[in-house]
Design an enzyme around this catalytic site. Structure first.
Site, mmCIF file in Angstrom:
data_model
loop_
_atom_site.group_PDB
_atom_site.id
_atom_site.type_symbol
_atom_site.label_atom_id
_atom_site.label_comp_id
_atom_site.label_asym_id
_atom_site.label_seq_id
_atom_site.Cartn_x
_atom_site.Cartn_y
_atom_site.Cartn_z
ATOM 1 N N ASP A 98 -2.318 0.286 4.024
ATOM 2 C CA ASP A 98 -1.210 0.055 3.057
ATOM 3 C C ASP A 98 -0.888 -1.474 3.582
ATOM 4 O O ASP A 98 -0.483 -1.622 4.697
ATOM 5 C CB ASP A 98 -0.120 1.110 3.823
ATOM 6 C CG ASP A 98 1.317 1.047 3.135
ATOM 7 O OD1 ASP A 98 1.465 0.053 2.511
ATOM 8 O OD2 ASP A 98 1.993 1.991 3.358
ATOM 9 N N HIS A 103 4.441 -9.425 -8.314
ATOM 10 C CA HIS A 103 5.359 -9.247 -9.390
ATOM 11 C C HIS A 103 5.659 -7.587 -9.681
ATOM 12 O O HIS A 103 6.595 -7.374 -10.272
ATOM 13 C CB HIS A 103 4.891 -9.782 -10.747
ATOM 14 C CG HIS A 103 3.632 -8.967 -11.273
ATOM 15 N ND1 HIS A 103 3.024 -9.269 -12.613
ATOM 16 C CD2 HIS A 103 2.782 -8.205 -11.046
ATOM 17 C CE1 HIS A 103 2.249 -8.362 -12.962
ATOM 18 N NE2 HIS A 103 2.060 -7.821 -12.093
ATOM 19 N N VAL A 160 -5.975 -8.695 -1.107
ATOM 20 C CA VAL A 160 -4.848 -7.299 -1.182
ATOM 21 C C VAL A 160 -4.677 -7.072 -2.434
ATOM 22 O O VAL A 160 -4.420 -7.814 -3.284
ATOM 23 C CB VAL A 160 -3.589 -8.066 -0.515
ATOM 24 C CG1 VAL A 160 -2.752 -6.867 -0.378
ATOM 25 C CG2 VAL A 160 -3.893 -8.481 0.936
#
Length: 356
Positions: A243, A261, A199
């Protein structure tokens, strides 16, 4: 010893030194940009041996009035570990010369592990100038630093600016090569898997390494449509646009390298829930593999913690953050995962495997 406000002069002088070190810290970045723009690591690498100052300035065509300044730059960069000052014997005399170090070898263009694209991307004024707006950013409830400096979220900015989007993808690909160096020693992590989704995998640098190591493992690189639309896969590598906040393709495992992060806790929980659904839909006991920072101030060396905390401040640009193990654990629990284990990966990155 004289004192002011209860502090002696020695303490105040140390405080001044610390203040000035941070005040002029931007010069470190600009010196790094300087050696990349002039391709000094390339010059030394092509020279095949340590290079003297006179040889270097000759190749760079530096005017005589600036030779002393180049020497100052090279001396400072050598002191900070980017070059090694060595003695060589040439034409019957000893001379000082500059050799590459592990850091400057990473700045040689064309090397498999070259981080030149990372330097060029991060030190582009588009990105670095945003940090002049920290004062305004901390007073805004929801806006990211880029919303204030660029007028939109970073990912929206990339969509609207193809040239910078390409630079960003090249930077991420160069960083992936460093992680991949470590991943080659983590084969147990991927054994037994038949399918994996990377991803936010960009142009597929990491996925290609995994495919080479495990020819029978099918990899899907999942990223924004504009990132993957012109990329072609192979027998066991495919590119899918989409998405991650909506849905993630089904697989035995989901890889999130340097993704979480970038996002708030709320967003991370949404991403992790979609990851959990992706590996649950496969009818097997899958897992999510996270490559990211784990802050551990009690166990890490001071310099490693300093880098991790600096990266944490850097993530202000997108309202993201670096996390401690307790913070990671809280995210996993809220996303519905039952267990996890953490392993060191690179000098500052960790590998976390989480299980539903």
């Amino acid at each position: 010893m004289s004192s002011i406000n209860g502090r002696n002069a020695s303490d105040l002088f140390q405080g001044q030194s610390l203040l000035y070190r941070h005040l002029f810290a931007f010069v470190d970045s600009m010196c790094l940009k300087w050696i990349v723009e002039l391709r000094i690591p390339d010059i030394i690498n092509n020279h095949t041996k340590p290079i003297t100052l006179s040889e270097l300035v000759s190749i760079l065509e530096i005017p005589p009035t600036k030779v002393g300044h180049v020497q100052s730059l090279m001396r400072y960069l050598s002191h900070n570990g980017f070059f090694e000052r060595v003695r060589i014997h040439e034409n019957f005399e000893d001379k000082e010369a500059y050799a590459l170090t592990a850091a400057s070898e990473l700045l040689v263009n064309g090397n498999q592990l070259s981080l030149v694209p990372m330097v060029e991307c991060i030190l582009d004024p588009t990105l670095s100038d945003s940090f002049h707006h920290l004062k305004k950013w901390v007073r805004e409830e929801d806006l990211t630093l880029f919303h204030i400096s660029l007028g939109s979220h970073f990912w929206e900015f990339l969509t609207k600016n193809p040239a910078y989007n390409e630079s960003f993808n090249e930077a991420m690909a160069s960083d992936s090569q460093m992680s991949n160096l470590a991943l080659k020693d983590c084969k147990l992590v991927f054994e037994g898997l038949e399918t994996i989704v990377d991803v936010g995998g960009g142009t597929g640098t990491t996925a290609k390494i995994i495919c080479e190591a495990f020819p029978n493992l099918k990899c899907i690189v999942f990223d924004r449509p504009q990132v993957v639309e012109n990329l072609s896969g192979s027998n066991n590598l495919a590119y899918v646009g989409g998405d991650m906040f909506m849905a993630i393709p089904t697989a035995d495992a989901v890889l999130l390298k340097w993704i979480l992060h970038n996002w708030t806790d709320k967003d991370c929980i949404k991403i992790l829930k979609n990851c959990k659904e992706a590996i649950s839909n496969n009818g097997k006991k899958g897992k999510v593999i996270i490559i990211d920072v784990v802050i551990n101030e009690k166990q890490d060396q001071h310099k490693v913690t300093e880098l991790k905390l600096l990266m944490d401040v850097n993530m202000a640009c997108v309202n993201g953050k670096e996390r401690s193990e307790e913070e990671w654990k809280k995210l996993f629990k809220e996303a519905g995962f039952q267990a996890y284990k953490t392993s060191p990966l690179t000098g500052y990155l960790s590998l976390i495997e989480i299980y539903p």
